[in-house]
Design a protein around this motif. Structure first.
Motif, PDB file in Angstrom:
ATOM      1  N   GLN A 188       0.951  -0.975   0.103  1.00 19.70           N
ATOM      2  CA  GLN A 188      -0.135  -0.027   0.007  1.00 19.70           C
ATOM      3  C   GLN A 188       0.700   1.183  -0.001  1.00 19.70           C
ATOM      4  O   GLN A 188       0.718   2.391  -0.842  1.00 19.70           O
ATOM      5  N   ALA A 189       1.884   1.376   0.907  1.00 16.10           N
ATOM      6  CA  ALA A 189       2.709   2.602   0.886  1.00 16.10           C
ATOM      7  C   ALA A 189       3.440   2.937  -0.392  1.00 16.10           C
ATOM      8  O   ALA A 189       3.689   3.698  -0.918  1.00 16.10           O
ATOM      9  N   LYS A 190       3.862   1.512  -1.189  1.00 13.18           N
ATOM     10  CA  LYS A 190       4.534   1.636  -2.408  1.00 13.18           C
ATOM     11  C   LYS A 190       3.696   2.252  -3.308  1.00 13.18           C
ATOM     12  O   LYS A 190       4.182   3.334  -3.963  1.00 13.18           O
ATOM     13  N   GLY A 191       2.518   1.843  -3.499  1.00 13.84           N
ATOM     14  CA  GLY A 191       1.434   2.653  -4.344  1.00 13.84           C
ATOM     15  C   GLY A 191       1.237   4.148  -4.108  1.00 13.84           C
ATOM     16  O   GLY A 191       1.267   4.942  -4.816  1.00 13.84           O
ATOM     17  N   ILE A 192       1.268   4.492  -2.693  1.00 17.28           N
ATOM     18  CA  ILE A 192       0.866   5.842  -2.411  1.00 17.28           C
ATOM     19  C   ILE A 192       2.057   6.748  -2.909  1.00 17.28           C
ATOM     20  O   ILE A 192       2.020   7.766  -3.182  1.00 17.28           O
ATOM     21  N   VAL A 199       6.567   8.156  -9.898  1.00 13.74           N
ATOM     22  CA  VAL A 199       7.687   7.161 -10.323  1.00 13.74           C
ATOM     23  C   VAL A 199       7.204   5.893 -10.163  1.00 13.74           C
ATOM     24  O   VAL A 199       6.109   5.512  -9.640  1.00 13.74           O
ATOM     25  N   PRO A 200       7.948   5.008 -10.877  1.00 15.78           N
ATOM     26  CA  PRO A 200       7.654   3.476 -10.635  1.00 15.78           C
ATOM     27  C   PRO A 200       7.621   2.859  -9.284  1.00 15.78           C
ATOM     28  O   PRO A 200       8.170   3.579  -8.349  1.00 15.78           O
ATOM     29  N   THR A 201       6.723   1.803  -9.241  1.00 17.91           N
ATOM     30  CA  THR A 201       6.676   1.282  -7.661  1.00 17.91           C
ATOM     31  C   THR A 201       8.348   1.011  -7.250  1.00 17.91           C
ATOM     32  O   THR A 201       8.528   0.886  -6.089  1.00 17.91           O
ATOM     33  N   GLU A 206      12.409   1.628  -2.962  1.00 19.26           N
ATOM     34  CA  GLU A 206      13.745   2.025  -2.605  1.00 19.26           C
ATOM     35  C   GLU A 206      13.518   3.136  -1.838  1.00 19.26           C
ATOM     36  O   GLU A 206      14.406   3.353  -0.744  1.00 19.26           O
ATOM     37  N   ARG A 207      12.459   3.960  -2.079  1.00 21.88           N
ATOM     38  CA  ARG A 207      12.479   5.235  -0.990  1.00 21.88           C
ATOM     39  C   ARG A 207      12.148   4.720   0.358  1.00 21.88           C
ATOM     40  O   ARG A 207      12.794   5.243   1.502  1.00 21.88           O
ATOM     41  N   LEU A 208      11.293   3.714   0.519  1.00 25.30           N
ATOM     42  CA  LEU A 208      10.869   3.143   1.748  1.00 25.30           C
ATOM     43  C   LEU A 208      12.162   2.612   2.501  1.00 25.30           C
ATOM     44  O   LEU A 208      12.315   2.775   3.553  1.00 25.30           O
ATOM     45  N   ARG A 209      12.888   1.701   1.689  1.00 32.29           N
ATOM     46  CA  ARG A 209      13.823   1.065   2.105  1.00 32.29           C
ATOM     47  C   ARG A 209      15.218   1.923   2.730  1.00 32.29           C
ATOM     48  O   ARG A 209      15.707   1.789   3.870  1.00 32.29           O
ATOM     49  N   ARG A 210      15.526   2.914   2.067  1.00 32.94           N
ATOM     50  CA  ARG A 210      16.488   4.069   2.407  1.00 32.94           C
ATOM     51  C   ARG A 210      15.974   4.677   3.648  1.00 32.94           C
ATOM     52  O   ARG A 210      16.960   4.903   4.509  1.00 32.94           O
TER      53      ARG A 210
END
Length: 233
Positions: A188-192, A199-201, A206-210
């Protein structure tokens, strides 16, 4: 070739983690990252048994693996599925020359992977899940690589089973359900983030992981903040 210095670090992390309470979904993500550091592979994913006895994907190193793992679960075919069912390691040195898994082979090759391996996660006769390994180049899987991967898969099983003993009131199915719920929140967070930044999922992932790494937070906690608290990344 196995990176034994990284392998030792994984064991040290395992020893530290099992002595306290932890989130199963979070340690599965961390272990997937560690697999790539230890083994000469380009990606890894972890799937666990669901309450109905099937497999559900819970973690991966990057978006290409997310895609192929999801396909494998949907199709019900592939090395991970076979390893889970048989309790034995299943490898393919070159998907271009492999006659198994017709539909899965196509999806994996389209994602850029030519060599794959499925490693069972088990405890005695209990099926826990499977660890998947991905390489972009074709080539044989050495006995050393497979044996090391099995040790890492056994550690994943150990994380799950030890979580049960830390809280005996929770059944294994509940622990695994929590891991699956963690995966849903991350998706869900990736989609948001993908929609927010256009940007692509894969980039959103990667934004989440970083952010999780830089703030020393668990990835599912960061994902939940994005979904529920409108965290801006």
């Amino acid at each position: 070739m196995v990176d034994y210095a990284a392998f030792i670090d994984v064991f040290a992390d395992y020893a530290r983690t099992i002595s306290r309470r932890y989130d199963v979904g979070d340690v599965m993500y961390r272990l997937a990252d560690q697999v790539v550091e230890v083994l000469p592979v380009d990606g890894a994913g972890v799937s666990v048994a669901d309450p109905d006895g099937g497999l559900q994907f819970v973690s991966a190193t990057h978006e290409d693996v997310v895609r192929v793992e999801g396909v494998q679960i949907t199709l019900g075919e592939g090395p991970c599925q076979d390893a889970f069912r048989t309790g034995a390691s299943v490898v393919s040195d070159d998907l271009r020359d492999d006659g198994r898994w017709a539909r899965y082979r196509t999806e994996a090759r389209d994602a850029g992977f030519l060599a794959v391996a499925g490693i069972p996660m088990r405890a005695d006769e209990q099926k826990i899940g499977a660890l998947d390994l991905y390489r972009r180049d074709a080539g044989s899987w050495s006995e050393e690589d497979v044996a090391t991967a099995q040790t890492l898969a056994d550690m994943a099983s150990g994380y799950i089973l030890n979580a049960i003993t830390l809280n005996e009131s929770e059944e294994l199915s509940e622990r695994l359900r929590n891991a699956l719920d963690s995966r849903v929140v991350i998706e869900q967070a990736k989609g948001i983030l993908a929609e927010r930044h256009g940007v692509p999922t894969a980039d959103a992932f990667e934004r989440l992981r970083r952010h999780a790494r830089s703030t020393r937070n668990r990835i599912h906690d960061v994902a939940r903040q994005v979904v529920e608290d409108d965290l801006r990344l």
